[in-house]
Design an enzyme around this catalytic site. Structure first.
Site, short mmCIF file in Angstrom:
data_model
loop_
_atom_site.label_atom_id
_atom_site.label_comp_id
_atom_site.label_asym_id
_atom_site.label_seq_id
_atom_site.Cartn_x
_atom_site.Cartn_y
_atom_site.Cartn_z
N ASN A 76 0.92 -1.19 -0.06
CA ASN A 76 0.03 -0.11 -0.19
C ASN A 76 0.94 1.11 -0.05
O ASN A 76 2.15 1.23 -0.17
CB ASN A 76 -1.02 0.04 1.10
CG ASN A 76 -0.14 -0.09 2.40
OD1 ASN A 76 0.60 0.66 3.00
ND2 ASN A 76 -0.58 -1.02 3.11
N LYS B 177 8.08 -16.95 -11.48
CA LYS B 177 7.42 -15.93 -12.09
C LYS B 177 6.33 -16.53 -12.79
O LYS B 177 6.24 -17.22 -13.60
CB LYS B 177 8.22 -14.95 -12.99
CG LYS B 177 7.60 -13.93 -13.53
CD LYS B 177 8.74 -13.12 -14.78
CE LYS B 177 8.03 -11.93 -15.26
NZ LYS B 177 9.01 -11.51 -16.15
N LYS C 2 -10.45 -4.69 18.02
CA LYS C 2 -8.83 -5.36 18.17
C LYS C 2 -8.58 -5.09 19.79
O LYS C 2 -7.27 -5.16 20.00
CB LYS C 2 -8.06 -4.26 17.16
CG LYS C 2 -8.57 -4.45 15.96
CD LYS C 2 -7.61 -3.67 14.94
CE LYS C 2 -8.17 -3.91 13.38
NZ LYS C 2 -6.71 -4.30 12.52
O1 PMT Z 1 3.17 6.04 6.62
P1 PMT Z 1 2.41 7.11 6.19
O2 PMT Z 1 2.59 7.55 4.69
O3 PMT Z 1 3.01 8.52 7.25
O4 PMT Z 1 0.85 7.36 6.44
C1 PMT Z 1 0.45 7.21 7.88
C2 PMT Z 1 -0.69 6.21 7.84
C3 PMT Z 1 -1.95 6.58 7.11
C4 PMT Z 1 -0.46 4.75 7.48
C5 PMT Z 1 -1.08 6.06 9.44
O5 PMT Z 1 -1.50 7.25 9.74
C6 PMT Z 1 -1.98 4.93 9.73
O6 PMT Z 1 -3.24 5.09 9.73
N1 PMT Z 1 -1.85 3.80 10.01
C7 PMT Z 1 -2.54 2.57 9.98
C8 PMT Z 1 -2.85 1.85 8.94
C9 PMT Z 1 -3.71 0.71 8.71
O7 PMT Z 1 -3.23 -0.35 8.36
O8 PMT Z 1 -5.01 1.15 9.10
P2 PMT Z 1 -6.25 0.03 9.45
O9 PMT Z 1 -7.45 0.88 9.81
O10 PMT Z 1 -6.28 -0.78 8.19
O11 PMT Z 1 -5.58 -0.91 10.62
C10 PMT Z 1 -6.16 -0.51 11.86
C11 PMT Z 1 -4.86 -0.70 12.95
O12 PMT Z 1 -4.81 -2.35 12.83
C12 PMT Z 1 -3.58 -0.27 12.45
O13 PMT Z 1 -3.10 0.17 13.85
C13 PMT Z 1 -2.98 -1.10 11.68
O14 PMT Z 1 -1.48 -1.07 12.03
C14 PMT Z 1 -3.29 -2.59 12.58
N2 PMT Z 1 -3.14 -3.55 11.44
C15 PMT Z 1 -3.96 -3.56 10.43
C16 PMT Z 1 -3.93 -4.80 9.52
C17 PMT Z 1 -3.29 -5.82 10.08
N3 PMT Z 1 -3.24 -6.87 9.23
N4 PMT Z 1 -2.73 -5.87 11.11
C18 PMT Z 1 -2.58 -4.77 11.92
O15 PMT Z 1 -1.92 -4.69 13.14
#
Ligand code: PMT
Length: 390
Positions: A207, A286, A338
């Site tokens: 992403n 591949k 979570k």
């Molecule tokens: O890195 P930058 O370009 O500065 O951008 C910042 C950001 C947008 C990445 C950051 O501010 C942010 O929002 N990070 C979380 C991104 C994310 O994965 O969001 P989510 O809503 O999908 O996940 C919720 C939480 O669960 C997050 O804390 C994530 O780290 C965690 N997660 C998500 C998916 C996964 N499989 N495992 C996780 O632990």
């Protein structure tokens, strides 16, 4: 915080003087107040007028300049919050170590009761000379702090140690110096950047996360005295000195890296954007084009935040929510599903928020409150988040 701090800048005569123009500019932009002392040799390299302009301040050259009412080498020391000498040449370091007050800079140093920081700059042989080394050691034993010179191409066309540290890093050093160490004794794990999950031998899904949010949290935590473990996906927006950094690619690698430190940590801040799905089967070759559509099956990936929330003991566990719609409602669902202590909700579609910006707009969500924050730098938001660590 550098804002509002009085920085007395001593400039001795080395070619690195020119870097101080950028240093002054950076310090002024950070809100510092400057006063500058130049030695006669420094003036041979750069005219005081350039520093008066960039530092927006007076430049003092010698004891006998003007008809001062005050005893200026004493007054400057009283005014200063810190005395930074950059560049500090071999000669200036030698005079400091031996109290040879034959110029205004050294007289001011000897009269200074505030912290003194030097950024040495000289040829490698001069730096390595036992006399210079002994003088530096003497100064350290007197409490002077040293910003070690870097290695690189020197003005004398040789490669080696002796380059004055870059202005951006000197400013970073001062930021660290001025920050209250209220997180001292705390161990904080921060995850940053994207993860990647392979499709075949050459392709992967990921992403847009740049890592800036997580790296800012790690850097601010370090400044506030925390023991920082940064678990980073494959990005590197900037270097952070003095932390433990673990580079990872996939979700499982990120989880394993965090696991090594979680039991002894006080907080986990999941700013990373781990990939939610991975391929059910990953080809070790591949995948060839066949002229047909390609169908891949994705399965849900490990949720790292959820995994560690279920294991938390006394740790504060903070997650993010990166949303494109229904920000608060979706963030609240993530808080519950979570089992995090806090969720930092950011709307990726808002101007100045989300991926790869230097700013963010966030709401801090807990079980019983929502705090909406204004647009701020990611460093400022980092400090708001760090205030949540118990
Ligand atoms: O890195 P930058 O370009 O500065 O951008 C910042 C950001 C947008 C990445 C950051 O501010 C942010 O929002 N990070 C979380 C991104 C994310 O994965 O969001 P989510 O809503 O999908 O996940 C919720 C939480 O669960 C997050 O804390 C994530 O780290 C965690 N997660 C998500 C998916 C996964 N499989 N495992 C996780 O632990």
């Amino acid at each position: 915080m550098i804002r509002g701090k009085n920085i007395l800048l001593g400039i001795s005569g080395g070619i690195a003087c020119y870097k101080d123009l950028e240093l002054c500019s950076r310090l002024i932009k950070k809100g510092a107040n400057l006063k500058i002392i130049m030695t006669k040799s420094a003036i041979e390299f750069v005219r005081p007028l350039a520093f008066e302009t960039m530092g927006k301040c007076e430049v003092y050259e010698d004891m006998w300049q003007g008809h001062h009412k005050e005893v200026y080498h004493i007054e400057l020391s009283k005014w200063a919050d810190v005395f930074l000498i950059a560049p500090a040449t071999a000669s200036t370091i030698g005079k400091m170590a031996n109290a040879i007050a034959d110029n205004f800079l050294i007289a001011s140093y000897l009269a200074c009761s505030k912290d003194v920081i030097i950024a040495p700059s000289m040829n490698t042989q001069m730096l390595n000379n036992p006399a210079t080394q002994k003088n530096i050691e003497t100064l350290i034993s007197y409490g002077v702090k040293v910003i070690n010179p870097e290695s690189g191409i020197l003005a004398c066309n040789t490669i080696g140690d002796g380059r004055m540290e870059e202005p951006s890093n000197i400013v970073e050093y001062l930021e660290y110096y001025f920050t209250t160490k209220d997180l001292s004794g705390k161990k904080i794990i921060v995850s940053a950047g994207p993860t990647i999950e392979p499709i075949d031998y050459v392709r992967y899904i990921t992403n847009h996360s740049s890592g800036k949010m997580g790296y800012n949290i790690a850097r601010e935590a370090k400044k506030r005295g925390a023991d920082v473990v940064l678990v980073s996906g494959p990005v590197n927006p900037f270097e952070i000195k003095g932390i433990t950094k673990i580079n990872v690619k996939t979700n499982i690698e990120m989880k394993e890296a965090i696991e090594k430190h979680f039991a002894s940590a006080d907080g986990l801040i999941m700013a990373a954007a781990p990939v939610d799905y991975k391929c059910k089967e990953v080809s070790d070759k591949k995948i060839k084009k066949s002229g047909e559509s390609l169908h891949l099956e994705f399965i849900e990936n490990l949720d790292i935040l959820k995994y560690f929330s279920s294991k938390k003991n006394n740790q504060t566990v903070i997650g993010f929510a990166a949303e494109t719609d229904d920000l608060i409602a979706n963030a609240n669902k993530k808080l519950t599903s979570k089992n995090a202590d806090y969720i930092i909700a950011n709307d990726l579609k808002r101007e100045g928020a989300g991926f790869n910006t230097d700013t963010n707009i966030a709401s801090i969500i807990s079980k019983d409150s929502v705090k909406n924050l204004e647009l701020m730098t990611k460093a400022e938001l980092a400090n708001e988040i760090l205030n949540l660590i118990r």
